[in-house]
Write a protein that holds these residues in place. Structure first.
Motif, PDB file in Angstrom:
ATOM      1  N   TYR A   1       7.358 -31.709  11.022  1.00 42.26           N
ATOM      2  CA  TYR A   1       7.140 -30.601  11.711  1.00 42.26           C
ATOM      3  C   TYR A   1       6.017 -30.572  12.291  1.00 42.26           C
ATOM      4  CZ  TYR A   1       6.529 -25.450  12.227  1.00 42.26           C
ATOM      5  OH  TYR A   1       6.401 -24.032  12.720  1.00 42.26           O
TER       6      TYR A   1
ATOM      7  N   ASP B   1      12.203 -30.640  12.237  1.00 46.55           N
ATOM      8  CA  ASP B   1      12.314 -29.470  11.503  1.00 46.55           C
ATOM      9  C   ASP B   1      11.822 -28.258  12.465  1.00 46.55           C
ATOM     10  OD1 ASP B   1      12.829 -27.309   9.663  1.00 46.55           O
ATOM     11  OD2 ASP B   1      11.132 -27.709   8.379  1.00 46.55           O
ATOM     12  N   GLY B   2      12.553 -28.240  13.691  1.00 53.87           N
ATOM     13  CA  GLY B   2      12.017 -27.184  14.490  1.00 53.87           C
ATOM     14  C   GLY B   2      10.900 -27.316  15.091  1.00 53.87           C
ATOM     15  N   SER B   3      10.194 -28.626  15.456  1.00 53.94           N
ATOM     16  CA  SER B   3       8.944 -28.417  15.788  1.00 53.94           C
ATOM     17  C   SER B   3       8.656 -27.852  17.087  1.00 53.94           C
ATOM     18  CB  SER B   3       8.392 -29.837  15.881  1.00 53.94           C
ATOM     19  OG  SER B   3       8.391 -30.698  14.565  1.00 53.94           O
ATOM     20  N   LYS B   4       7.458 -27.197  17.408  1.00 60.43           N
ATOM     21  CA  LYS B   4       7.083 -26.584  18.414  1.00 60.43           C
ATOM     22  C   LYS B   4       6.198 -27.646  19.603  1.00 60.43           C
ATOM     23  CE  LYS B   4       7.388 -22.280  16.315  1.00 60.43           C
ATOM     24  NZ  LYS B   4       6.421 -20.860  15.765  1.00 60.43           N
TER      25      LYS B   4
ATOM     26  N   ARG C   1      16.375 -24.750  14.602  1.00 62.39           N
ATOM     27  CA  ARG C   1      15.005 -23.945  14.340  1.00 62.39           C
ATOM     28  C   ARG C   1      14.335 -24.503  13.031  1.00 62.39           C
ATOM     29  NH1 ARG C   1      15.168 -20.838   9.758  1.00 62.39           N
ATOM     30  NH2 ARG C   1      17.221 -20.105   9.224  1.00 62.39           N
ATOM     31  N   ASN C   2      13.061 -23.992  12.837  1.00 62.24           N
ATOM     32  CA  ASN C   2      12.510 -24.391  11.482  1.00 62.24           C
ATOM     33  C   ASN C   2      13.221 -23.863  10.279  1.00 62.24           C
ATOM     34  OD1 ASN C   2       9.871 -23.343   9.733  1.00 62.24           O
ATOM     35  ND2 ASN C   2      10.195 -25.565  10.003  1.00 62.24           N
TER      36      ASN C   2
ATOM     37  N   LYS D   1      11.091 -27.688   4.756  1.00 62.74           N
ATOM     38  CA  LYS D   1      10.943 -28.849   4.277  1.00 62.74           C
ATOM     39  C   LYS D   1      11.946 -29.151   3.252  1.00 62.74           C
ATOM     40  CE  LYS D   1       8.286 -32.679   2.341  1.00 62.74           C
ATOM     41  NZ  LYS D   1       7.106 -33.330   1.624  1.00 62.74           N
TER      42      LYS D   1
ATOM     43  N   LYS E   1       0.462 -28.396   7.292  1.00 59.92           N
ATOM     44  CA  LYS E   1       1.044 -27.378   7.111  1.00 59.92           C
ATOM     45  C   LYS E   1       1.267 -26.472   5.968  1.00 59.92           C
ATOM     46  CE  LYS E   1       2.242 -29.218  11.036  1.00 59.92           C
ATOM     47  NZ  LYS E   1       1.636 -30.840  10.641  1.00 59.92           N
TER      48      LYS E   1
END
Length: 315
Positions: A11, A42-45, A69-70, A73, A206
């Motif tokens: 992520y 995992d839906g990283s931006k 989307r996220n 974990k 995170k």
């Protein structure tokens, strides 16, 4: 040839992922295994997905799964377990706090000794804020006392498992997942490998204090009914105390004729009891919320993009 799958939840790991891949591939290429490096976006931006695609184009051993989307974990790990069709399966982070150099030793232990998994734990918490370390130690003490899950202090998600153990984990389809508890609850013989704490190679963690606190609360609720027992205990205690106080007040009035005074103290007691009731309702509410999410039977993850033709995209 035996097969090995490495699950790597990611992520926003654009800085760390290239460094991890370089180090991990260097170790994996020396092993006599048909391996697969399974990267979970995992839906990283940031540019994590682009980096995964770039790595996968150059290396046929690399497969990536990208969530819509996220999902968190826990969902990323579960997606990895569902798609890691190998004799040995390992989970590790991309931030290099789980050193790939330990993999040969972990594999050797599973081959030469009677264990089903090799799990890692930190010898120390150097580099962590003291207050965070203190709360972490207390969490492990509490959850081991009030639950059936065997969770070792300092345990990390970095773990190598045989196929039988992975299948047991996949069979536990609960929506509210707490993998550290699941690993301990399902049993199997585990060898604990200790190593010195290693700080992230790049990027930012995170997991801040409040996220870790929420994670700890989820772990306790998922694997223990102790909070509900404590709430019941509070209720019984306050009922007994209230009854005794009522006896004292009525007795003084009948025997001594004392007037029942003390408006301020009465209000304090009412507020205290009201606050205690709201606290108890909050604890019960957490359990009800967990049940509510389970009954919806929503998928743990949704994969929107992958280069693995056999991937389980929804589960």
């Amino acid at each position: 040839m035996e097969t090995l799958a490495i699950i790597v939840p990611c992520y926003n790991e654009q800085e760390a992922l290239p460094l991890f891949y370089k180090e991990a591939s260097k170790v994996l290429e020396k092993l006599d295994y048909d391996y697969k490096l399974l990267l979970i976006n995992d839906g990283s931006k940031d540019n994590t997905l682009s980096i995964m695609k770039s790595i996968a184009e150059k290396d046929e051993h690399v497969k990536y799964l990208s969530f819509s989307r996220n999902f968190g974990k826990e969902a990323a790990m579960y997606a990895g377990f569902c798609n890691a069709n190998a004799d040995y399966v390992c989970v590790m982070d991309a931030d290099m706090q789980d050193p790939p150099s330990l993999l040969p030793e972990m594999l050797e232990i599973l081959h030469t000794q009677d264990y089903d998994s090799v799990a890692t734990r930190r010898k120390n918490r150097e580099g962590e804020p003291p207050i965070r370390s203190w709360f972490a130690h207390r969490f492990y003490e509490i959850i081991n006392k009030i639950s059936d899950a065997d969770i070792v202090d300092g345990a990390r998600d970095f773990r190598l498992m045989k196929r039988e153990m992975v299948e047991a984990i996949v069979s536990m389809t609960e929506y509210n997942r707490f993998s550290k508890g699941i690993f301990g609850w399902i049993g199997f013989k585990t060898y604990w490998l200790s190593y010195d704490n290693i700080e992230r190679v790049a990027g930012e963690t995170k997991w801040n204090f409040w996220k870790l606190t929420k994670y700890a609360i989820d772990g306790i609720i998922n694997f223990s009914q102790a909070p509900l027992s404590a709430v019941s205990g509070f209720g019984v205690l306050m009922t007994v105390v209230s009854f005794l106080m009522l006896v004292v007040v009525v007795g003084r009035k009948l025997i001594y004729g004392d007037p029942v005074a003390g408006w301020a103290s009465t209000i304090c007691v009412i507020i205290f009891i009201g606050g205690l009731q709201l606290f108890c309702l909050g604890v019960i509410g957490h359990y009800i919320a967990k049940m509510y999410l389970e009954t919806k039977q929503r998928p743990h993850f949704i994969i929107s993009e992958t280069n693995d033709e056999d991937a389980v995209k929804l589960k």
